[in-house]
Structures are given as structure tokens and as C-alpha cells.
Design a protein around this motif. Structure first.
Motif, PDB file in Angstrom:
ATOM      1  N   VAL A  98       0.865  -1.166   0.000  1.00  0.00           N
ATOM      2  CA  VAL A  98       0.000   0.000   0.000  1.00  0.00           C
ATOM      3  C   VAL A  98       0.908   1.224   0.000  1.00  0.00           C
ATOM      4  O   VAL A  98       1.659   1.443   0.944  1.00  0.00           O
ATOM      5  CB  VAL A  98      -0.901   0.010   1.239  1.00  0.00           C
ATOM      6  N   ALA A  99       0.868   1.997  -1.062  1.00  0.00           N
ATOM      7  CA  ALA A  99       1.783   3.122  -1.193  1.00  0.00           C
ATOM      8  C   ALA A  99       1.504   4.163  -0.121  1.00  0.00           C
ATOM      9  O   ALA A  99       0.389   4.602   0.070  1.00  0.00           O
ATOM     10  CB  ALA A  99       1.651   3.740  -2.574  1.00  0.00           C
ATOM     11  N   ALA A 100       2.556   4.569   0.597  1.00  0.00           N
ATOM     12  CA  ALA A 100       2.413   5.594   1.618  1.00  0.00           C
ATOM     13  C   ALA A 100       3.022   6.905   1.179  1.00  0.00           C
ATOM     14  O   ALA A 100       2.626   7.961   1.635  1.00  0.00           O
ATOM     15  CB  ALA A 100       3.066   5.131   2.918  1.00  0.00           C
ATOM     16  N   SER A 101       3.983   6.836   0.281  1.00  0.00           N
ATOM     17  CA  SER A 101       4.638   8.040  -0.216  1.00  0.00           C
ATOM     18  C   SER A 101       5.403   7.633  -1.448  1.00  0.00           C
ATOM     19  O   SER A 101       5.415   6.484  -1.840  1.00  0.00           O
ATOM     20  CB  SER A 101       5.592   8.608   0.858  1.00  0.00           C
TER      21      SER A 101
ATOM     22  N   VAL B 173       2.418  -2.586   9.173  1.00  0.00           N
ATOM     23  CA  VAL B 173       3.718  -2.525   9.835  1.00  0.00           C
ATOM     24  C   VAL B 173       3.565  -1.702  11.103  1.00  0.00           C
ATOM     25  O   VAL B 173       2.916  -0.644  11.102  1.00  0.00           O
ATOM     26  CB  VAL B 173       4.797  -1.883   8.937  1.00  0.00           C
ATOM     27  N   GLU B 174       4.158  -2.186  12.177  1.00  0.00           N
ATOM     28  CA  GLU B 174       4.232  -1.429  13.420  1.00  0.00           C
ATOM     29  C   GLU B 174       5.690  -1.278  13.829  1.00  0.00           C
ATOM     30  O   GLU B 174       6.499  -2.190  13.622  1.00  0.00           O
ATOM     31  CB  GLU B 174       3.472  -2.126  14.544  1.00  0.00           C
ATOM     32  N   VAL B 175       6.011  -0.120  14.383  1.00  0.00           N
ATOM     33  CA  VAL B 175       7.322   0.116  14.981  1.00  0.00           C
ATOM     34  C   VAL B 175       7.092   0.464  16.443  1.00  0.00           C
ATOM     35  O   VAL B 175       6.390   1.434  16.754  1.00  0.00           O
ATOM     36  CB  VAL B 175       8.087   1.240  14.266  1.00  0.00           C
TER      37      VAL B 175
ATOM     38  N   ALA C  30       3.013   2.239  11.418  1.00  0.00           N
ATOM     39  CA  ALA C  30       3.998   2.957  10.603  1.00  0.00           C
ATOM     40  C   ALA C  30       3.581   2.883   9.142  1.00  0.00           C
ATOM     41  O   ALA C  30       2.939   1.916   8.715  1.00  0.00           O
ATOM     42  CB  ALA C  30       5.387   2.347  10.794  1.00  0.00           C
ATOM     43  N   THR C  31       3.919   3.888   8.390  1.00  0.00           N
ATOM     44  CA  THR C  31       3.668   3.855   6.952  1.00  0.00           C
ATOM     45  C   THR C  31       4.779   3.075   6.277  1.00  0.00           C
ATOM     46  O   THR C  31       5.869   2.893   6.822  1.00  0.00           O
ATOM     47  CB  THR C  31       3.589   5.267   6.372  1.00  0.00           C
TER      48      THR C  31
ATOM     49  N   LEU D  56      11.551  -3.001   1.525  1.00  0.00           N
ATOM     50  CA  LEU D  56      10.363  -2.472   2.183  1.00  0.00           C
ATOM     51  C   LEU D  56      10.834  -1.301   3.035  1.00  0.00           C
ATOM     52  O   LEU D  56      11.646  -1.475   3.943  1.00  0.00           O
ATOM     53  CB  LEU D  56       9.724  -3.561   3.061  1.00  0.00           C
ATOM     54  N   VAL D  57      10.353  -0.106   2.719  1.00  0.00           N
ATOM     55  CA  VAL D  57      10.796   1.105   3.412  1.00  0.00           C
ATOM     56  C   VAL D  57       9.718   1.497   4.417  1.00  0.00           C
ATOM     57  O   VAL D  57       8.580   1.788   4.044  1.00  0.00           O
ATOM     58  CB  VAL D  57      11.070   2.252   2.429  1.00  0.00           C
ATOM     59  N   VAL D  58      10.090   1.500   5.692  1.00  0.00           N
ATOM     60  CA  VAL D  58       9.162   1.754   6.793  1.00  0.00           C
ATOM     61  C   VAL D  58       9.457   3.121   7.390  1.00  0.00           C
ATOM     62  O   VAL D  58      10.619   3.438   7.679  1.00  0.00           O
ATOM     63  CB  VAL D  58       9.302   0.666   7.879  1.00  0.00           C
TER      64      VAL D  58
END
Length: 495
Positions: free
Chosen positions: A26-29, A98-100, A105-106, A114-116
């Protein structure tokens, strides 16, 4: 890894359309750039900015290889610098969330990363926990260069050298070893086994969940999960070591004569280099055409056909068993810091394979090394010097496994033994696995230790043997010749 000497399946010979499916996200940015730790052979492998302490992997197998597994990957790590984004290696799966540190998180995809992006930047030197809910997709495994391996009755893993991230999000480079907990849920009738020792079995409503934990750190490329209609056989190795083998239930009796050899093989290796370095060992006999055998930590992967095809002599099969066993010391316990150090893994495994054949089957090491010397210039031309191998062929990541890092690298060890003498060489081997146990090491580390143990300056010797375009003269054998051809050999080693 050892390539099997029979006709390869089409997926191993074609420059396949590998990794054609990118991570479904899912694109976040706008996508960020994929990162890497600077590996010469795999520039985008691994990620800077953090050090993984542990992985907790949970897979739910649907009872069919035609559907993705549901999965949750939890990563505990230390940040080594301030991070406003965290790159993980991951491809060929759908990320749901994703969770941090427990907060959403996005996330987005960049190549095979995978960029978080956490809500707040993470300071350097801080503890973080990343939880990724995702799928792990074996559907097109037969067209990929690693990851899930589809067997006749389930799945296994083959993640070397650049494929663990096709199965789960990770820092997919051997320089960042970590502890693992692995949970596998499957329908009744299946058995799941993974690296390490069992840590629980839960049965609920027609499904069983198996949990395994490692007691030593492990590189991602050595992860193993077997799911199938299997039988787990137990025996005892030296010092009470638990040995467990995973076999297709219907082939149990046929494979037992081979499996019962393992405890004595472990004792033989211990007589050469010291005590076995892990909590358990065993063989996973897979009903699959992988094209190779693989030293997954504590549970080496083998093609069942290796043991049932009459074309393979008994002594040869046993020596291949020792090859993967030797990797538990060389490659698993002592892992390469970079993939250019691969010769340390494969050269040593080939060395003990050949030494076992010499001592147990009267196959002289000198005969094999003389033949390797004769081919060495061709191997160097095709694959590069053993410690500076050429990059993988396009679309074939495992093509770094060429003859130059197998017998070509074992030839270096033979030359070293001739140069410094047998007592110093044997002392070096024991010191190497002892000093770097559970760690990572480089070619430079090996050279430095060889000089320390032998009391000699070996800089010129190693420079020529490790990095020369041509094979140097063999100490003690000035008559040996290496014959180059005008057309260099291509492809991977056929052993």
C-alpha cells in the motif's frame, strides 16, 4: 551449497524472469531508494543503520502450495544511527501492516526493499521492534532463484545467497546474524521442522503449531523450514548431541542406511577441527529437484534423489554429506562478512569432502588437487580469482557458485598446507573456527591468522593465490601445469 551433478531443471539453466513480482504494498509516499551494506556482489543486499538481535517468524501453511502463507515477522534490533526510515529486504509478498514499537507505521516499496517510516525518528543506540504482517508466496517458487522450494508434499527453504527476503522481511546479509524463533502452523497430517530445537507443539481445531528456537546466531540465508508429510527420526551424536532427520514418510526405510552414518561423520569432523558448534544437527531429505544441496544451519537440505539414484557411488554420496556437515563450522558458525569471502565457505567444505574421501574411500587428495590445478586457470578466467569472484550472471543470483570457489578454493588450502606444513595448517583450521565461532570473518582475517599460526609473512603467497588471474606454481609440485583454453568455461560448477 553444493551443486548436484545431474541434468538441471530448466529453472536452473535459464536466465529466468526472477523476482518478476515486486512487493505488493500500500503506497504511503513516493518510493525511496533501495539501500545496501556495500556488498560487491549484491549491492542492494542488507541495510545500514541497525543491527538485528532476533527474528520471530510465524507462518501459517494453508495445506496447498497454490496459495500464499499468512505470516508475521517481528524484528528486534538496535539502531546504529538515527533513522527516520528503516529499510528491510523483502520481495514477493503482500504487506498488510507494519508497526514500529507497537505504533502503526507507513510503508512503501523500493526495488526489493520495504521502506518503513515510523511516526517519530528513532535515535541512534535505541532498541526497536518492527512487526510486519504479510504473505509469503511459494506460488511461483519454481521460477525463482531461491526462497521457498516446492516439494511433492509441501515446502522447504533454500535462501542462499540472496533469497531469504523472498520469504520474510529481514536484513538479508550474512554480516548481520541474529537469533531466531520460528513458528509454523499447518493442517493435521503435516509435520513442520525448522532450525534449532523444538520449543513447543500446540494442536487446536485441526491445526498444529510447531515452535523452534536457535541457541546460536544465524545468518538469514541459512534459515530452514520444512513442511510436509514427513517423519522425524531421532538419534544421538557425539557428547549426547541430538541428531534429527526429516524424511518423506514413505521413503523412511530406504534412507535410514544413509542417515545412520551422520554421528560418525560428526565425530570425524570433530577430530579435524574441534567440537560441533551447534545445539543439534540433521538432514532434511526433500522430494524436490533443487539442483543443489544446502548447509542450512543445524538442518542441511538434500535432494532425496542423491541417496536413491544408483549412479552415485557410495563413497561420493558420503563425501557430499560431509561437505554440508563441514559447512556447519565453515560458513554457518563462521560466516562470511561479504559474499566475496565465499571461498572460505566452499573451499573448506570441499577440502573436508575430499579429505574424507581420501581417508575413508582411498581417493587420494593429491590426485584431485592435481586435476583441479590443471583446470584452475580456466576456472579463474570464467569466474574470477577465488577471493574476487565475478558478479552473478544476470537473472541467476546463485551463479556465483562456480568451480573457482569450490575445488579452485580447496586448491588454495592444499597449496597453503604444502607451504606452511601440515602441523601449522591443522592448527590454523582449529584456531579459525574457535576464534570466530558464532561470528563473521573476512579473507583478511584468515590471512592474518595464517601468518600468526605459521610465524611467517604470507602476504605474497595469498595475494597470488587469492587474487591472481593465473594460478601460481604449486609448492612442492613444480611439474603441475594449469592449461588455459581460448574459450573460458561458463556457468556454474557441476560437482
Amino acid at each position: 551449497m553444493l551443486l548436484t551433478p545431474h541434468a538441471r531443471s530448466p529453472r536452473r539453466l535459464k536466465a529466468a524472469a526472477l523476482l518478476s513480482s515486486a512487493v505488493c504494498l500500500v503506497a504511503a509516499s513516493a518510493p525511496d531508494a533501495p539501500l545496501g551494506v556495500g556488498d560487491r556482489l549484491f549491492p542492494h543486499l542488507g541495510n545500514p543503520g541497525y543491527d538485528v538481535a532476533s527474528y520471530d517468524l510465524s507462518f501459517t501453511y494453508p495445506g496447498s502450495n497454490s496459495k500464499p502463507l499468512r505470516a508475521v515477522t517481528t524484528i528486534d534490533a538496535w539502531t546504529t544511527t538515527e533513522l527516520d526510515r528503516i529499510n528491510l529486504d523483502f520481495a514477493h509478498g503482500k504487506v498488510d501492516s507494519v508497526e514500529v514499537d507497537g505504533e502503526p507505521a507507513t510503508f512503501t516499496g523500493a526495488g526489493e526493499d520495504l521502506v518503513v517510516t515510523p511516526e517519530e525518528p528513532l535515535p541512534g543506540g535505541s532498541w526497536m521492534r518492527i512487526t510486519v504482517k504479510h504473505t509469503s508466496d511459494p506460488v511461483s517458487a519454481q521460477n525463482r532463484d531461491g526462497g521457498w522450494v516446492r516439494t511433492t508434499d509441501g515446502l522447504a527453504m533454500a535462501n542462499q545467497a540472496d533469497a531469504a527476503h523472498l520469504v520474510f522481511p529481514c536484513n538479508d546479509h550474512p554480516s548481520d546474524k541474529a537469533m531466531f524463533t520460528i513458528r509454523v502452523t499447518a493442517p493435521d497430517g503435516y509435520t513442520a521442522v525448522a532450525n534449532g530445537l523444538p520449543a513447543g507443539v500446540d494442536r487446536v481445531a485441526g491445526e498444529t503449531t510447531w515452535t523452534y528456537r536457535t541457541q546460536h546466531p544465524m545468518a538469514t540465508e541459512l534459515t530452514q523450514v520444512s513442511i510436509g508429510r514427513s517423519t522425524v527420526l531421532h538419534r544421538t551424536g557425539p557428547h549426547g548431541l541430538p541428531v534429527r532427520d526429516v524424511v518423506p514418510t514413505k521413503h523412511r526405510e530406504a534412507l535410514e542406511p544413509w542417515l545412520e552414518k551422520t554421528p560418525d561423520q560428526i565425530s570425524w569432523m570433530e577430530s579435524k577441527v574441534g567440537r560441533y558448534p551447534f545445539e543439534t544437527y540433521g538432514l532434511l531429505m526433500a522430494d524436490a529437484d533443487t539442483g543443489f544441496e544446502l548447509e542450512t544451519q543445524t538442518l542441511s537440505l538434500f535432494e532425496r534423489d542423491l541417496f536413491t539414484q544408483p549412479a552415485y557411488p557410495k563413497w561420493y554420496v558420503e563425501s557430499i554429506m560431509v561437505h554440508e556437515l563441514a559447512h556447519q563450522w565453515f560458513g554457518d558458525s563462521v560466516s562470511p562478512r561479504n559474499w566475496s569471502d565465499l571461498w572460505l565457505n566452499e573451499g573448506h567444505a570441499t577440502w573436508y569432502e575430499a579429505l574424507y574421501a581420501e581417508e575413508k574411500a582411498d581417493r587420494p587428495m593429491e590426485t584431485r588437487m592435481k586435476a583441479a590445478y590443471g583446470a584452475s586457470d580456466r576456472w579463474r578466467a570464467a569466474g574470477g580469482p577465488p577471493a574476487a569472484p565475478k558478479a552473478p550472471n544476470p537473472g541467476q543470483k546463485i551463479s556465483i557458485f562456480r568451480p573457482n570457489v569450490y575445488d579452485g578454493a580447496a586448491l588454495i588450502l592444499y597449496a597453503l598446507r604444502e607451504e606452511i606444513g601440515r602441523p601449522a595448517f591443522e592448527g590454523l583450521e582449529r584456531a579459525w573456527v574457535s576464534r570466530h565461532e558464532d561470528g563473521v570473518a573476512t579473507t583478511a582475517d584468515f590471512v592474518a591468522l595464517a601468518e600468526e599460526i605459521s610465524g611467517r609473512d604470507l602476504g605474497g603467497f595469498f595475494q597470488d593465490w587469492l587474487y591472481g588471474e593465473k594460478t601460481p606454481p604449486m609448492p612442492g609440485h613444480p611439474d603441475w601445469k594449469s592449461v588455459a583454453t581460448t574459450k573460458a568455461a561458463t556457468g556454474t560448477a557441476a560437482k
